[in-house]
Design a protein around this motif. Sequence first.
Motif, PDB file in Angstrom:
ATOM      1  N   LYS A 150      -4.899   4.165  -1.910  1.00  0.00           N
ATOM      2  CA  LYS A 150      -3.788   4.201  -2.854  1.00  0.00           C
ATOM      3  C   LYS A 150      -3.715   2.909  -3.652  1.00  0.00           C
ATOM      4  O   LYS A 150      -3.721   1.811  -3.091  1.00  0.00           O
ATOM      5  N   GLN A 160      -0.584  10.862   3.696  1.00  0.00           N
ATOM      6  CA  GLN A 160      -1.472   9.745   3.962  1.00  0.00           C
ATOM      7  C   GLN A 160      -0.804   8.379   3.841  1.00  0.00           C
ATOM      8  O   GLN A 160      -1.188   7.448   4.528  1.00  0.00           O
ATOM      9  N   PHE A 161       0.198   8.286   2.980  1.00  0.00           N
ATOM     10  CA  PHE A 161       0.720   6.949   2.692  1.00  0.00           C
ATOM     11  C   PHE A 161       2.230   6.815   2.905  1.00  0.00           C
ATOM     12  O   PHE A 161       2.704   5.756   3.293  1.00  0.00           O
ATOM     13  N   ASP A 162       3.006   7.835   2.601  1.00  0.00           N
ATOM     14  CA  ASP A 162       4.458   7.707   2.633  1.00  0.00           C
ATOM     15  C   ASP A 162       5.095   8.515   3.756  1.00  0.00           C
ATOM     16  O   ASP A 162       6.258   8.887   3.681  1.00  0.00           O
ATOM     17  N   LEU A 200      -8.315  11.235   0.339  1.00  0.00           N
ATOM     18  CA  LEU A 200      -8.070  10.651  -0.984  1.00  0.00           C
ATOM     19  C   LEU A 200      -8.529   9.212  -1.021  1.00  0.00           C
ATOM     20  O   LEU A 200      -8.601   8.537   0.012  1.00  0.00           O
ATOM     21  N   PRO A 212      -4.009   9.556   8.489  1.00  0.00           N
ATOM     22  CA  PRO A 212      -4.691   9.903   7.225  1.00  0.00           C
ATOM     23  C   PRO A 212      -6.148  10.257   7.427  1.00  0.00           C
ATOM     24  O   PRO A 212      -6.655  11.212   6.852  1.00  0.00           O
ATOM     25  N   THR A 231      -1.887  17.497  -4.402  1.00  0.00           N
ATOM     26  CA  THR A 231      -2.152  16.057  -4.487  1.00  0.00           C
ATOM     27  C   THR A 231      -0.961  15.253  -3.996  1.00  0.00           C
ATOM     28  O   THR A 231      -1.106  14.276  -3.249  1.00  0.00           O
ATOM     29  N   ARG A 232       0.237  15.661  -4.398  1.00  0.00           N
ATOM     30  CA  ARG A 232       1.438  14.944  -3.966  1.00  0.00           C
ATOM     31  C   ARG A 232       1.647  15.084  -2.460  1.00  0.00           C
ATOM     32  O   ARG A 232       2.074  14.140  -1.784  1.00  0.00           O
ATOM     33  N   GLN A 258      -0.731  12.702  -0.751  1.00  0.00           N
ATOM     34  CA  GLN A 258      -0.248  11.326  -0.841  1.00  0.00           C
ATOM     35  C   GLN A 258       0.913  11.087   0.115  1.00  0.00           C
ATOM     36  O   GLN A 258       1.017  10.031   0.739  1.00  0.00           O
TER      37      GLN A 258
END
Length: 470
Positions: free
Chosen positions: A103, A22-24, A100, A87, A15-16, A19
Amino acid sequence: MLMRSKSGLKHELVTRALQLVQFDCSPEVFKKIKELYETRYAKKSSEVAQPQPPQHRSPEALSIHSSYDRGSTVARTSISTTNIDYPALYGKYLNGLGRLPPKVAKPEVRLVKLPFYTTLDELLKPTELVPQNNEKLQESPCIFALTPRQVELIRNSRELQPGVKSVQVVLRICYTDTSSPQEDQYPPNIAVKVNHSYCSVPGYYPSNKPGVEPKRPCRPINLTHLMYLSAATNRITVTWGNYGKSYSVGLYLVRQMTSAELLQRLKTIGIKHPELCKALVKEKLRLDPDSEIATTGVRVSLICPLVKMRLSVPCRAETCAHLQCFDAVFYLQMNEKKPTWMCPVCDKPAPYDQLIIDGLLSKILTECEDADEIEYLVDGSWCPIRAEKERSCSPQCPILVLGSSDVNGLLPTPNGNGENGKATADVVDLTLDSSSSEEEEEEDEEDDDDDEGPQPKRRCSYEKGLVSAC
């Protein structure tokens, strides 16, 4: 900036990772993912996408391969374009979990603004200190580099004192709490290492009260003198005690202000007009119909409660309910040494951004130089209150003899018969009954004593035995 933990359960790590992608994710990481994707799936896609000879295709096979080929073409086109939605592209291929949900913006930790520090740049947002194991003593590293502009700002700034620049890189630590702006708070066993040297951290204030633990002034930690003022990377390691509470750290480029600079800023933007102050006085003294006691005036001292000297810049917090002021000069100097920002009159918070200079009292101070106190009246006017002159120290009432064996109506005075020939007044004790017979007997006894010879002089007991009857 801080090292991410690589331990945990598999689904949590997945999961991390999703994330992060996709986002960071930075462009460099996306580029690497693209290379890995093309390496893994280019061969398979090319094999499937090769067109078959037309004569051997069946209608079914044609429809299947056509649709698959179109999908491959779309995939290859999307990778080669410049505006890549990474993403959307990679989310469906990572462990088959699919994309996912969007966010949710997580509230960030905020630190309170400090009057003596103006933030120029945020080098590291408040980031939680995450324990790496079950040990009580933890270490969290951080690596960053200053930009050429930031280096020039530090080098060209003036010195507040030898070796201390006004533009600084500071480390701030607080509780990890997003409900409100947090004040600086150090974790237990804190130690800060910059590159190869440890940085000094403010110590504890000694406590004079029994049973009261000493307090540590938690303020920004200046790291500038231990950093590389160049393009080289700096490594900061925070050692802290893991005792259940969560802490966050942030790095800032700030300009440190002095009390004189804050006073000048307050004089520029914080003066309240005399007419507004006068209206406030009327509001305080306005007749309250529900009250049985009518207030006709209120006294205000022109002496600062902090240093017991005459006010020079009368100041108070806008949130305070009283009219009494304190001196802004000394108030700022005291908070520069030990920041508490508490009103010395009502002992309530008086932060810098709530301070005002009383324009009416400033005007009164220039007009009334021979009084230390004034009284505001109901109509907003004022009048000085001058201290009465001290009364004379000489006794103006009868004097009694305490502890004397001679109980008579005539008592010796301190001066007796003056050497200059002036007769002094007799002091008479009006509480005793006198008679002519007693006086005649005393005169006879004195005559007999004179015949026998001179007697030694008696000491006057005024110095120790006489007190004022007032």
